[in-house]
Structures are given as C-alpha cells and as structure tokens.
Scaffold this motif. Structure first.
Motif, PDB file in Angstrom:
ATOM      1  N   VAL A  30      43.625  37.805  43.393  1.00  0.00           N
ATOM      2  CA  VAL A  30      43.812  36.980  42.198  1.00  0.00           C
ATOM      3  C   VAL A  30      42.452  36.382  41.850  1.00  0.00           C
ATOM      4  CG1 VAL A  30      45.110  35.091  41.162  1.00  0.00           C
ATOM      5  CG2 VAL A  30      46.166  36.504  42.929  1.00  0.00           C
ATOM      6  N   GLU A  31      41.891  36.856  40.738  1.00  0.00           N
ATOM      7  CA  GLU A  31      40.483  36.590  40.493  1.00  0.00           C
ATOM      8  C   GLU A  31      40.165  36.572  39.008  1.00  0.00           C
ATOM      9  OE1 GLU A  31      39.164  39.945  42.765  1.00  0.00           O
ATOM     10  OE2 GLU A  31      38.967  41.215  40.992  1.00  0.00           O
ATOM     11  N   GLU A  32      38.920  36.209  38.705  1.00  0.00           N
ATOM     12  CA  GLU A  32      38.424  36.185  37.335  1.00  0.00           C
ATOM     13  C   GLU A  32      38.230  37.602  36.812  1.00  0.00           C
ATOM     14  OE1 GLU A  32      34.874  36.720  39.911  1.00  0.00           O
ATOM     15  OE2 GLU A  32      36.782  35.630  40.041  1.00  0.00           O
ATOM     16  N   GLU A  33      38.069  37.701  35.493  1.00  0.00           N
ATOM     17  CA  GLU A  33      37.746  38.993  34.893  1.00  0.00           C
ATOM     18  C   GLU A  33      36.228  39.142  34.830  1.00  0.00           C
ATOM     19  OE1 GLU A  33      39.512  37.283  31.585  1.00  0.00           O
ATOM     20  OE2 GLU A  33      41.078  36.860  33.055  1.00  0.00           O
ATOM     21  N   PHE A  34      35.751  40.361  35.068  1.00  0.00           N
ATOM     22  CA  PHE A  34      34.324  40.631  34.893  1.00  0.00           C
ATOM     23  C   PHE A  34      34.138  42.123  34.690  1.00  0.00           C
ATOM     24  CE2 PHE A  34      35.267  40.423  39.434  1.00  0.00           C
ATOM     25  CZ  PHE A  34      34.724  41.589  39.934  1.00  0.00           C
ATOM     26  N   ASP A  35      33.034  42.482  34.108  1.00  0.00           N
ATOM     27  CA  ASP A  35      32.696  43.877  33.884  1.00  0.00           C
ATOM     28  C   ASP A  35      32.203  44.470  35.200  1.00  0.00           C
ATOM     29  OD1 ASP A  35      31.726  46.351  33.179  1.00  0.00           O
ATOM     30  OD2 ASP A  35      30.575  45.645  31.451  1.00  0.00           O
ATOM     31  N   TRP A  36      33.006  45.340  35.797  1.00  0.00           N
ATOM     32  CA  TRP A  36      32.676  45.864  37.114  1.00  0.00           C
ATOM     33  C   TRP A  36      31.466  46.789  37.090  1.00  0.00           C
ATOM     34  CZ3 TRP A  36      37.924  47.018  39.995  1.00  0.00           C
ATOM     35  CH2 TRP A  36      38.672  45.851  40.028  1.00  0.00           C
TER      36      TRP A  36
END
Length: 327
Positions: A30-36
């Motif tokens: 359960v985490e933030e969104e980011f551009d992987w």
C-alpha cells in the motif's frame, strides 16, 4: 556488495502444525503512485489511487480473505488513506504492516543513490532511524504496533532482521525467490526458496515464486544460467521446460499462476504468499493496469485464483492465524 540472504538450515525451516493445513495469505504493498520508469524522488507522494481501495477490500472480504496492508510513509501521513485503512481493519482479519520506501521516508541525510533506494544498503544507523520513524508513526495512527514488514523494492540487507526484531516485528516478507536485483544495486534472491523460515526472532514469509516446466528441478540455478544466453529463458518457457512464476496478478497470466499453484501444492508448499501493489487498483498508476480492460483482467485474476484455492481446500490465513500457528 550484493546482499544474498543465507540459505536457511533445516532447523530454521518452519514446520507448520497439521491443523494449519495448506493456506494462502495476501500481502498488499500500500503505497504512493510514481512513475516506475523515472528516477525515484522524495517528492512523489500522491495517494489518489487509495480511493479504489475500499471496493477492492470488499471484494476480498466478501470471500473471507484478509489483506496484510504494508503501508509506507506517504500513506501513513495522508489522513484520507489512514481513514480508509482504519475501516479496512474493522473486518477483524486484515492488518496493518510496514513497508519502507527509503527515498520518501525521513530522516533525510542526503539525496539517495540508486542502490540506497534499497533500505538494506543504507548505513545501519540510517536504516534504523527510518524504520523506527515509520514504525512509530504507524503505531500512533492505528493504535497498535505493526508486526509484519516488507522492504520497498524487496530491499532487505544484512542488518534488517536484527533491526526488525529490536522493534518487536515478528514477520518479514521481503524475500522474492528467483529474482535478482543486483544489477540495480539490490539483493539477489536467485537461490532463495518459497518455504517459510526463521532467522533470529523473525519469521520470513517469502513471496511465492514457483519454477514450472519439465526442467523445474533446475530452479534458480538453471534460470540464472539461462540469463547469460541470449533469448534462452524465452525459448525454455515456450518449450515448457522452465518458467519462473510469481503469484501476483501483475504481469503474470492466470493460467501460468494456476499451474504454479498445482506444482507447489504437489511438492508440499504449506503457505502461499500472494501480493499486489495498491496503485494497480486504479488504471494508469502502474505498468500492470493501464486501462479499464487491464483492471477487469486484474479482478478476474483474483476471482479465478480464489476459486481455485476453494476447489483445492486451500484456505486463507490472516496474519494473526499465521502467528498463532508459528507459536
């Protein structure tokens, strides 16, 4: 220097009691969104995908499935996310755990190099400080201390288990058998196995990875060797000789996952550990769920997998049930 967890001795392997049966558990990053695909940044802290979490939780709760929600710093500092997760654990089976993303978790001493995004590569004092900060914040937000941990990017290191034990953690789920992150500075789990084991005061519940195919006995060693030959892994997979199957709906076809369950159950694996990332619950936030069609496939994967577990008599295990079985 690449961290490779020591192979557990026979004495370290968990022997599940007969009454536990064969079970499965679900860990959610359960985490933030980011551009992987982009460099990791401490500024990427958006949590908009959490709006989809209540519906996903309902789907699991309706099937009696507990979610082990491994939350990081952007989640625990977002009041809306805390409120959502506080309702999730009201089901009496789901639980809040800890996931350390080193690049967004204070204290910050300097910009992290790529290898230091794996928390286990940090200096001991800094890894300890980040873990203690996050643990304290989770306990304050939810009124109970977390008992399970996962390192972001599976980035455990030589000090991680001792640090976790000092903070009264009981479970780690950072080992991803068959995967090697050393090219990016991370740990190498190529030779790790799927079975649970004890290390000091911590029980490791590896994410379940299964090698399938006629050459599956070669396992991680053969898979590593094939990686040195162009296209060899693809050729072996297409010939049904060797495939590496992780039990996640993210970039893993359901047919392959069902075959992996059949193989592992036949070989006596007693606890299956499945996982996914919370941003996959909303299209556009992970490479695995880019649009509405991908999201439908994601939910269908889980429905099909849970039905297969039902047919096999493999019941869900909450974290509390796992710890009870461990004694």
């Amino acid at each position: 220097m690449t961290y490779r967890p020591p192979q557990p001795t026979e004495a370290q392997r968990v022997i599940w009691p007969d009454e536990f049966g064969t079970r499965f558990t679900v860990f959610v990053d359960v985490e933030e969104e980011f551009d992987w695909r982009a460099p990791l940044s401490p500024r990427n802290r958006a949590t908009t995908a959490m709006a989809a979490f209540p519906d996903a939780h309902r789907r699991f709760a309706d099937r009696g499935v507990a979610l082990n929600c491994m939350i990081d710093h952007p989640i625990v500092t977002d009041p809306a996310s805390v409120a959502i997760l506080s309702r999730v654990v009201e089901d009496g089976r789901s639980e809040i755990g800890t996931q350390l993303h080193a690049w967004v978790n204070p204290p910050f001493e300097a910009p992290l190099a790529a290898a230091e995004s794996y928390a286990g590569n940090l200096p001991l004092a800094l890894e300890a400080a980040k873990l203690e900060t996050l643990t304290t914040m989770i306990a304050a937000a939810f009124g109970t201390s977390p008992r399970a941990y996962r390192a972001g990017r599976y980035g455990i290191g030589p000090n991680s288990f001792e640090l976790l034990a000092s903070l009264d953690y009981r479970i780690d789920s950072s080992v991803r058998p068959g995967y090697d992150y050393s090219a990016d500075g991370g740990p190498d789990f190529t030779m790790a196995k799927a079975a649970a084991f004890r290390s000091g005061g911590i029980v490791e519940l590896p994410l379940t990875t299964v090698f399938t195919g006629h050459a599956r006995r070669g396992g991680g060693g053969l898979y590593r060797a094939l990686g040195h030959v162009p296209n060899a892994r693809g050729l072996f997979a297409r010939a049904r000789l060797l495939s590496r199957i992780a039990l996640t709906p993210e970039d893993m076809p359901i047919a392959a996952a069902l075959e992996a369950v059949a193989v592992a159950a036949g070989e006596g694996l007693r606890l299956f550990n499945l996982s996914f990332h919370s941003p996959s619950l909303m299209p556009g936030h992970t490479p695995y769920v880019r649009d509405a069609a991908d999201l439908r496939r994601f939910h269908h994967w889980w429905t099909t997998m849970l039905n297969a577990f039902d047919r096999r008599g493999i019941r869900n295990a909450s974290l509390d049930e796992i710890l009870t079985a461990l004694g």
